[in-house]
Structure formats: C-alpha cells, structure tokens
Design a protein around this motif. Structure first.
Motif, PDB file in Angstrom:
ATOM      1  N   GLY A   7     -18.561  28.590  -2.311  1.00 35.29           N
ATOM      2  CA  GLY A   7     -17.705  30.530  -2.162  1.00 35.29           C
ATOM      3  C   GLY A   7     -16.442  30.021  -1.604  1.00 35.29           C
ATOM      4  N   THR A   8     -16.836  29.884  -0.269  1.00 37.93           N
ATOM      5  CA  THR A   8     -15.556  30.716   0.428  1.00 37.93           C
ATOM      6  C   THR A   8     -14.082  29.067   0.433  1.00 37.93           C
ATOM      7  OG1 THR A   8     -16.046  28.753   2.064  1.00 37.93           O
ATOM      8  CG2 THR A   8     -16.705  31.305   2.448  1.00 37.93           C
ATOM      9  N   SER A  13     -14.714  30.217  -5.036  1.00 32.63           N
ATOM     10  CA  SER A  13     -14.704  31.849  -4.884  1.00 32.63           C
ATOM     11  C   SER A  13     -14.187  32.482  -6.369  1.00 32.63           C
ATOM     12  CB  SER A  13     -13.710  31.960  -3.912  1.00 32.63           C
ATOM     13  OG  SER A  13     -12.364  32.020  -4.062  1.00 32.63           O
ATOM     14  N   HIS A  14     -13.346  31.731  -6.998  1.00 34.19           N
ATOM     15  CA  HIS A  14     -12.819  32.254  -8.248  1.00 34.19           C
ATOM     16  C   HIS A  14     -13.758  31.826  -9.172  1.00 34.19           C
ATOM     17  CE1 HIS A  14      -9.005  31.816  -7.052  1.00 34.19           C
ATOM     18  NE2 HIS A  14      -7.921  32.492  -8.192  1.00 34.19           N
ATOM     19  N   TYR A  34     -22.566  29.636   3.212  1.00 35.51           N
ATOM     20  CA  TYR A  34     -21.086  30.502   3.365  1.00 35.51           C
ATOM     21  C   TYR A  34     -21.584  29.375   5.225  1.00 35.51           C
ATOM     22  CZ  TYR A  34     -22.780  33.354   6.931  1.00 35.51           C
ATOM     23  OH  TYR A  34     -23.672  34.105   7.264  1.00 35.51           O
ATOM     24  N   SER A  39     -15.144  32.262   7.326  1.00 36.28           N
ATOM     25  CA  SER A  39     -14.536  31.468   6.308  1.00 36.28           C
ATOM     26  C   SER A  39     -14.949  32.855   5.262  1.00 36.28           C
ATOM     27  CB  SER A  39     -15.214  30.376   6.163  1.00 36.28           C
ATOM     28  OG  SER A  39     -16.541  30.921   5.536  1.00 36.28           O
ATOM     29  N   LYS A  42     -11.794  34.767   3.865  1.00 35.86           N
ATOM     30  CA  LYS A  42     -11.181  34.185   2.510  1.00 35.86           C
ATOM     31  C   LYS A  42     -11.056  34.494   1.287  1.00 35.86           C
ATOM     32  CE  LYS A  42      -9.974  30.019   5.233  1.00 35.86           C
ATOM     33  NZ  LYS A  42     -10.295  28.036   4.948  1.00 35.86           N
ATOM     34  N   THR A  43     -12.587  34.651   1.080  1.00 34.46           N
ATOM     35  CA  THR A  43     -13.763  35.164  -0.120  1.00 34.46           C
ATOM     36  C   THR A  43     -12.893  36.447  -0.418  1.00 34.46           C
ATOM     37  OG1 THR A  43     -14.569  32.768  -0.107  1.00 34.46           O
ATOM     38  CG2 THR A  43     -14.671  35.190  -1.690  1.00 34.46           C
ATOM     39  N   LYS A  44     -12.759  37.102   0.694  1.00 34.93           N
ATOM     40  CA  LYS A  44     -12.871  38.449   0.660  1.00 34.93           C
ATOM     41  C   LYS A  44     -10.950  38.688  -0.208  1.00 34.93           C
ATOM     42  CE  LYS A  44     -14.299  42.848   2.683  1.00 34.93           C
ATOM     43  NZ  LYS A  44     -14.785  43.309   4.100  1.00 34.93           N
ATOM     44  N   LEU A  46      -9.263  36.821  -1.111  1.00 38.76           N
ATOM     45  CA  LEU A  46      -8.801  36.211  -2.825  1.00 38.76           C
ATOM     46  C   LEU A  46      -9.575  37.281  -3.610  1.00 38.76           C
ATOM     47  CD1 LEU A  46      -8.031  34.033  -4.606  1.00 38.76           C
ATOM     48  CD2 LEU A  46     -10.643  34.569  -5.192  1.00 38.76           C
ATOM     49  N   PHE A  56     -16.882  42.835  -4.355  1.00 39.29           N
ATOM     50  CA  PHE A  56     -17.102  41.718  -2.738  1.00 39.29           C
ATOM     51  C   PHE A  56     -18.162  42.245  -3.026  1.00 39.29           C
ATOM     52  CE2 PHE A  56     -16.945  40.291   1.329  1.00 39.29           C
ATOM     53  CZ  PHE A  56     -17.081  38.672   1.059  1.00 39.29           C
ATOM     54  N   TRP A  61     -24.927  36.738   1.122  1.00 40.20           N
ATOM     55  CA  TRP A  61     -24.104  35.661   1.494  1.00 40.20           C
ATOM     56  C   TRP A  61     -24.924  35.715   2.284  1.00 40.20           C
ATOM     57  CZ3 TRP A  61     -19.324  33.400   0.736  1.00 40.20           C
ATOM     58  CH2 TRP A  61     -18.806  34.099   0.112  1.00 40.20           C
TER      59      TRP A  61
END
Length: 333
Positions: A7-8, A13-14, A34, A39, A42-44, A46, A56, A61
């Motif tokens: 997911g990261t 993530s998309h 995660y 890491s 990075k998703t945050k 995005l 988010f 997590w």
C-alpha cells in the motif's frame, strides 16, 4: 474488510485511494500493510497530490512483511478480500535472492493465508515481464502466450512468473483469483522508482531516447481495472493491462512537453546500449557499486514488443485512457 499489500507503492496507494473514494470506505473497512513508518508518508503525500488528504484517515495501517508469517496471520484477521501489490522490482543480479524471497515466497505466504482464512477473492498485480514468449508465428504477446524456459529471462521476470505459479496453485486449492499484468505504469508520486524516474530524468534535461516499443498504462487505469475485476463475476483469469503500445520516444516527448522542457532528440542505437551495460557491469565490479544500467534494462530499452489488450478491453465497462493524453492533462512533479 479489504487487505492491501504494498500500500506504500505506486499501484497499491492508487488502489487504496480508488477504493476509499469510490466505495466510501471508513476506518475498519480497509487495511494496508507497511514495513516502516517513513514509507507511509509516500502514500499520504500521494493523497495530498490529488487533494484527497481527508480520505487518508480511512486506512488502517498494519506493520507487517509478506515474508513474516506470524505478523501476516494477524494482518489477515477479519479480512474478506486481498489485493497483493507488494513486490521488489530490480534488474540487478545482486538482488536475485531478495526478489525470490519477497516476490515468490511472499506471494506463497499470501496465498496460504488467503486459503486458511477463506478469502473470497485475491487480486495479484504481476507484470508483463512474467508473460509468455512470442512463438515464431505470433506478432503480439497475449495472455495465452507460453513461457519458454529455454529463452533468456531476467531475474525479475522469473520471480514474477514464479509468483504467478503460486497464485495458480491457490486457485487449484479453491481460491478465486485474478492476475493482472500491467505494462509500464505511468503515474505521479513516486519519482524514485519505475516510470517516476523517467519524469525526474527528463526534468533534468534528458537528451537521448531509445528506439524501443512497449505497452503503457495510466496508474489510475490499473487501479480501476483491479477493483472492477475484483468486484465482477470474473475469476481465475489473467489480464494484460496496457492502454496502448507506444514508443519510448513518444512517451519521453510527452513527458517533456508536460514538464515544459526540451524533448530528447538524440536516438541511441542498440550497439551503444550493449556497450553501456557492459561498462556499468565493469564499474560495479571494480568499485563494488550497485548496478545502474543492467543488460535487462538495456535490452528492454531497444526491444519492440507488442502486447494485446483485447481481453481487458472486452472485460471493462469503459475505455482505457490514451497514455499521451493522460500525460498531457495531469500533474506529475
């Protein structure tokens, strides 16, 4: 509850964003694995890139690793379906053991726990690298193309093919599965890997382009396709995910236009690329440095492989985006 591994990363993530946004998911309905706290940022980032920061907070997590079975067992508690995106991508031979452990053994663990927990459906994000080889009478690679063990395959391709074998093993043991094989995925947010490196290099002023042709797809179409296939009646099938076959020259030019910099204008022929990867190998050996330009990278840059997307076009309820239009109309850096 839905579980996302990887997911990261770009695809994971998309998928998280698409699921939360389209299904109005709340905390307790979607869990993402995660490995380290950094890491997650990075998703945050995005989500913020798309102005969706509030969504988010819906993600639960869970710190785990696909090679750590005891932690994975806890991550699977209460899970109904799984999107398995976690993988390592490398064309450096030094990473062979790591790729086999994460990509093959890690996938085997996901399959085993999916069976044990009676998961309703598992989606595995593979790669066109794991597809079969062209037969003498074929002009394009399809889902039915056969893997030829006598052909030369790089370590990454072998690890993804091995992972697919684990998915099919799960299917034979009663698990409903979907495998998708994306081509080169174009998307924002991850400039240190994959196609994100193309944007970074073009931004710095890339003068050269290669003569290769391959399949490309927008990351938003990858996420949409995965979710659509998982929620449909399709099962125990694999799908090549590409919007179109295109040249690296056209894609690099579209990226340059998007970034408002000069287009790459000097073609690099295969002979030069063959020399470069050998020089990189020598430098890596002498100075004990990680490979920067491998044989697989070089040959991928000038090979011209055509992939069929007829199967996914028939399955989806909307067309895939033209990749040059997608690059033109979106922000990446």
């Amino acid at each position: 509850m839905i579980l996302i591994t990887g997911g990261t990363g770009l695809v994971g993530s998309h998928i998280l964003l698409h699921l939360i946004e389209s299904k109005n998911l709340r905390n307790g309905q979607i869990r993402a694995i995660y490995r380290d706290t950094d890491s997650i940022q990075k998703t945050k980032n995005l989500f913020a890139h798309y102005n969706k920061s509030t969504l988010f907070e819906a993600i639960e997590w869970f710190r785990a690793d696909v090679t750590n079975v005891p932690l994975l067992e806890k991550a699977f508690e209460g899970i109904d379906c799984v999107y398995h995106c976690a993988a390592i991508i490398s064309f450096d031979q030094k990473d062979e053991d790591k790729m086999r452990k994460i990509n093959i053994e890690g996938t085997a663990n996901i399959v085993n726990l999916s069976i044990a927990n009676k998961i309703t459906k598992l989606c595995y994000i593979s790669s066109t690298a794991a597809l079969g080889d062209l037969a003498p009478n074929e002009t394009e690679v399809t889902e039915e193309s056969q893997w030829n063990p006598d052909r030369s395959h790089n370590d990454y391709a072998i690890s993804k093919y091995g992972a697919e074998m684990e998915i099919w093993r799960g299917q034979q043991e009663g698990l409903d599965v979907i495998i998708v094989n994306p081509g080169v995925i174009i998307g924002p947010g991850f400039t240190d890997q994959g196609s994100g490196l193309l944007f970074k290099r073009v931004k710095k002023g890339l003068a050269f382009y290669t003569t290769g042709i391959t399949g490309f797809i927008a990351v938003t179409d990858v996420a949409y396709s995965c979710v659509y296939l998982m929620e449909s009646e399709y099962k125990n099938e694999k799908y090549i995910l590409i919007a179109e076959n295109n040249s690296y020259k056209n894609i690099l030019s579209a990226i340059a236009d998007n970034l408002k910099v000069k287009r790459p204008s000097i073609a690099v022929n295969p002979i030069v690329l063959e020399v470069l990867w050998r020089l990189d190998l020598a430098v890596s050996f002498v100075f004990r440095k990680k490979r920067g330009f491998t044989k697989a990278t070089a040959r991928g840059a000038y090979s011209q492989v055509i992939f069929s997307n007829e199967k996914i076009k028939k399955a989806l309820d909307k067309p895939l985006q033209n990749i040059e239009d997608y690059i033109k109309n979106n922000r990446f850096l």
